[in-house]
Design an enzyme around this catalytic site. Structure first.
Site, PDB file in Angstrom:
ATOM      1  N   GLU A 181     -33.507   5.970 -25.640  1.00  0.00           N
ATOM      2  CA  GLU A 181     -32.224   5.562 -26.217  1.00  0.00           C
ATOM      3  C   GLU A 181     -31.310   4.963 -25.146  1.00  0.00           C
ATOM      4  O   GLU A 181     -30.455   4.120 -25.464  1.00  0.00           O
ATOM      5  CB  GLU A 181     -31.539   6.762 -26.889  1.00  0.00           C
ATOM      6  N   CYS A 205     -32.558  13.598 -28.204  1.00  0.00           N
ATOM      7  CA  CYS A 205     -32.010  14.761 -27.501  1.00  0.00           C
ATOM      8  C   CYS A 205     -30.480  14.728 -27.610  1.00  0.00           C
ATOM      9  O   CYS A 205     -29.883  13.737 -28.059  1.00  0.00           O
ATOM     10  CB  CYS A 205     -32.459  14.762 -26.043  1.00  0.00           C
TER      11      CYS A 205
END
Ligand code: THU
Length: 133
Positions: free
Chosen positions: A58, A92
């Protein structure tokens, strides 16, 4: 859902995942996003011998958001993240914060429980608005 071609995003995320540099964890991750300017951007995890400075997929995605073709303040509309099996992977905690910054509460994420808005994935989020109040 909402005119988003999730198959396109999933395919782009899987292609990115195959480019991952993950020799330490052997856990490749790919991410792809539809941007409000029409682009599809993607990223993969890029690890480091100094384990703690490895980059999540990401992170690479957000860098690409501000990469070629970007102008102004591009926003993430819809995001798919996949693991080595090509199936959806939950971001996460740190990456949820990254996605929140550039997509906000209405950004759609393909989760392990279907497509959900970021407001569900990171409830009661801290974000840019908190700095101005
Ligand atoms: N990883 C990501 O790229 N994104 C996530 O949201 C979860 C974890 C990566 C970091 C590391 O390279 C590997 O997965 C194992 O934790």
């Amino acid at each position: 859902m909402s005119g988003v071609d999730w198959e396109v995003l999933r395919t782009a995320a899987r292609e990115a995942m195959r480019r991952a540099y993950a020799p330490y964890s052997n856990f490749p991750v790919g991410a792809a996003a539809l941007v409000d300017d029409g682009r599809v951007v993607s990223g993969c995890n890029v690890e480091n011998a100094s384990y703690g400075v490895g980059l999540c997929a990401e992170c690479s995605l957000v860098s690409a958001l501000y990469g070629p073709g970007a102008s102004g303040r591009p926003r993430l509309v819809a995001v798919a993240v996949v693991g080595g099996d090509g199936e959806p992977l939950m971001p996460c905690g740190r990456c949820r914060q990254l996605l929140w910054e550039h997509g906000g509460p209405d950004m759609l994420l393909e989760t392990t429980r279907g497509v959900r808005p970021m407001a569900d994935v990171l409830p009661d989020a801290f974000g840019p608005d908190d700095l101005t109040s």
